[in-house]
Design a protein around this motif. Structure first.
Motif, PDB file in Angstrom:
ATOM      1  N   ARG A  34      -0.116 -25.488 -16.836  1.00  0.00           N
ATOM      2  CA  ARG A  34       1.219 -25.613 -16.228  1.00  0.00           C
ATOM      3  C   ARG A  34       1.443 -24.625 -15.093  1.00  0.00           C
ATOM      4  O   ARG A  34       2.183 -24.920 -14.167  1.00  0.00           O
ATOM      5  N   ILE A  35       0.845 -23.442 -15.170  1.00  0.00           N
ATOM      6  CA  ILE A  35       0.872 -22.499 -14.048  1.00  0.00           C
ATOM      7  C   ILE A  35      -0.444 -22.739 -13.321  1.00  0.00           C
ATOM      8  O   ILE A  35      -1.477 -22.176 -13.663  1.00  0.00           O
ATOM      9  N   THR A  36      -0.414 -23.626 -12.329  1.00  0.00           N
ATOM     10  CA  THR A  36      -1.654 -24.125 -11.738  1.00  0.00           C
ATOM     11  C   THR A  36      -2.213 -23.234 -10.638  1.00  0.00           C
ATOM     12  O   THR A  36      -3.404 -23.292 -10.352  1.00  0.00           O
ATOM     13  N   LEU A  37      -1.379 -22.440 -10.022  1.00  0.00           N
ATOM     14  CA  LEU A  37      -1.793 -21.448  -9.029  1.00  0.00           C
ATOM     15  C   LEU A  37      -0.934 -20.211  -9.225  1.00  0.00           C
ATOM     16  O   LEU A  37       0.259 -20.323  -9.502  1.00  0.00           O
ATOM     17  N   ALA A  38      -1.537 -19.048  -9.041  1.00  0.00           N
ATOM     18  CA  ALA A  38      -0.778 -17.794  -9.167  1.00  0.00           C
ATOM     19  C   ALA A  38      -1.487 -16.714  -8.375  1.00  0.00           C
ATOM     20  O   ALA A  38      -2.716 -16.679  -8.318  1.00  0.00           O
ATOM     21  N   GLY A  39      -0.701 -15.862  -7.740  1.00  0.00           N
ATOM     22  CA  GLY A  39      -1.312 -14.755  -7.029  1.00  0.00           C
ATOM     23  C   GLY A  39      -0.297 -13.873  -6.348  1.00  0.00           C
ATOM     24  O   GLY A  39       0.838 -14.273  -6.104  1.00  0.00           O
ATOM     25  N   GLY A  40      -0.751 -12.651  -6.038  1.00  0.00           N
ATOM     26  CA  GLY A  40       0.087 -11.656  -5.398  1.00  0.00           C
ATOM     27  C   GLY A  40       0.265 -11.931  -3.914  1.00  0.00           C
ATOM     28  O   GLY A  40      -0.581 -12.553  -3.270  1.00  0.00           O
ATOM     29  N   LEU A  41       1.368 -11.443  -3.383  1.00  0.00           N
ATOM     30  CA  LEU A  41       1.705 -11.593  -1.961  1.00  0.00           C
ATOM     31  C   LEU A  41       1.715 -10.222  -1.292  1.00  0.00           C
ATOM     32  O   LEU A  41       2.212  -9.251  -1.865  1.00  0.00           O
ATOM     33  N   ARG A  42       1.166 -10.181  -0.090  1.00  0.00           N
ATOM     34  CA  ARG A  42       1.189  -8.965   0.733  1.00  0.00           C
ATOM     35  C   ARG A  42       1.568  -9.363   2.151  1.00  0.00           C
ATOM     36  O   ARG A  42       1.287 -10.467   2.590  1.00  0.00           O
ATOM     37  N   PRO A  43       2.135  -8.435   2.905  1.00  0.00           N
ATOM     38  CA  PRO A  43       2.421  -8.738   4.315  1.00  0.00           C
ATOM     39  C   PRO A  43       1.111  -8.981   5.074  1.00  0.00           C
ATOM     40  O   PRO A  43       0.077  -8.401   4.738  1.00  0.00           O
ATOM     41  N   PRO A  44       1.138  -9.830   6.113  1.00  0.00           N
ATOM     42  CA  PRO A  44      -0.084 -10.112   6.865  1.00  0.00           C
ATOM     43  C   PRO A  44      -0.704  -8.881   7.505  1.00  0.00           C
ATOM     44  O   PRO A  44      -1.914  -8.812   7.695  1.00  0.00           O
ATOM     45  N   GLU A  45       0.111  -7.893   7.825  1.00  0.00           N
ATOM     46  CA  GLU A  45      -0.419  -6.679   8.440  1.00  0.00           C
ATOM     47  C   GLU A  45      -1.003  -5.715   7.410  1.00  0.00           C
ATOM     48  O   GLU A  45      -1.483  -4.643   7.762  1.00  0.00           O
ATOM     49  N   GLY A  46      -0.982  -6.096   6.151  1.00  0.00           N
ATOM     50  CA  GLY A  46      -1.552  -5.269   5.091  1.00  0.00           C
ATOM     51  C   GLY A  46      -0.490  -4.492   4.360  1.00  0.00           C
ATOM     52  O   GLY A  46       0.706  -4.625   4.605  1.00  0.00           O
ATOM     53  N   GLY A  47      -0.927  -3.697   3.436  1.00  0.00           N
ATOM     54  CA  GLY A  47       0.006  -2.884   2.661  1.00  0.00           C
ATOM     55  C   GLY A  47       0.044  -3.306   1.208  1.00  0.00           C
ATOM     56  O   GLY A  47      -0.798  -4.059   0.728  1.00  0.00           O
ATOM     57  N   ARG A  48       1.054  -2.820   0.529  1.00  0.00           N
ATOM     58  CA  ARG A  48       1.217  -3.043  -0.901  1.00  0.00           C
ATOM     59  C   ARG A  48       1.670  -4.465  -1.202  1.00  0.00           C
ATOM     60  O   ARG A  48       2.233  -5.135  -0.347  1.00  0.00           O
ATOM     61  N   PHE A  49       1.447  -4.868  -2.452  1.00  0.00           N
ATOM     62  CA  PHE A  49       1.981  -6.144  -2.906  1.00  0.00           C
ATOM     63  C   PHE A  49       3.501  -6.114  -2.799  1.00  0.00           C
ATOM     64  O   PHE A  49       4.131  -5.084  -3.038  1.00  0.00           O
ATOM     65  N   CYS A  50       4.081  -7.242  -2.432  1.00  0.00           N
ATOM     66  CA  CYS A  50       5.545  -7.333  -2.322  1.00  0.00           C
ATOM     67  C   CYS A  50       6.102  -8.439  -3.210  1.00  0.00           C
ATOM     68  O   CYS A  50       7.293  -8.695  -3.209  1.00  0.00           O
ATOM     69  N   GLY A  51       5.233  -9.093  -3.941  1.00  0.00           N
ATOM     70  CA  GLY A  51       5.688 -10.151  -4.824  1.00  0.00           C
ATOM     71  C   GLY A  51       4.542 -11.015  -5.289  1.00  0.00           C
ATOM     72  O   GLY A  51       3.376 -10.712  -5.067  1.00  0.00           O
ATOM     73  N   THR A  52       4.908 -12.119  -5.935  1.00  0.00           N
ATOM     74  CA  THR A  52       3.943 -13.047  -6.509  1.00  0.00           C
ATOM     75  C   THR A  52       4.472 -14.462  -6.353  1.00  0.00           C
ATOM     76  O   THR A  52       5.678 -14.682  -6.378  1.00  0.00           O
TER      77      THR A  52
END
Length: 104
Positions: A34-52
């Motif tokens: 049911r959760i078919t895709l999952a992953g962290g989000l980061r800004p394109p310029e790099g840096g820390r995760f900002c969400g999922t």
């Protein structure tokens, strides 16, 4: 129905309690149908995760929200800003043979 679940946070799994992170990834594995895709989000310029971002297959919005809310990171209070959206995937046409680099 297909949903997009957005979690806005700055979690870095390697900086969390290892047991909690294992529970989170076990949860994703248990619900991979049911959760078919999952992953962290980061800004394109790099840096820390900002969400999922998760892509969820569910019968109702309530079912999708329950999947979000029962994630161990949410139970631990680490994802207070989470949002659910109905996702209408656009049909993407298959490339024509010439676009694939094949000779006709």
């Amino acid at each position: 129905m297909r949903f997009a679940a957005m979690f806005f946070d700055d979690l870095t799994p390697t900086q969390l309690e290892p047991e909690l992170t294992r529970e989170h990834f076990d949860y994703l594995a248990r619900h991979r149908d049911r959760i078919t895709l999952a992953g962290g989000l980061r800004p394109p310029e790099g840096g820390r995760f900002c969400g999922t971002l998760w892509v969820i297959e569910a019968e109702t919005p309530e079912d999708a929200r329950r999947l979000m809310d029962e994630d161990p990171y949410c139970f631990a209070g680490l994802r207070p800003d989470r949002r659910l959206y109905f996702w209408n995937a656009a049909p993407v046409p298959a490339p024509k043979p010439a676009e694939q680099g094949q000779e006709t």
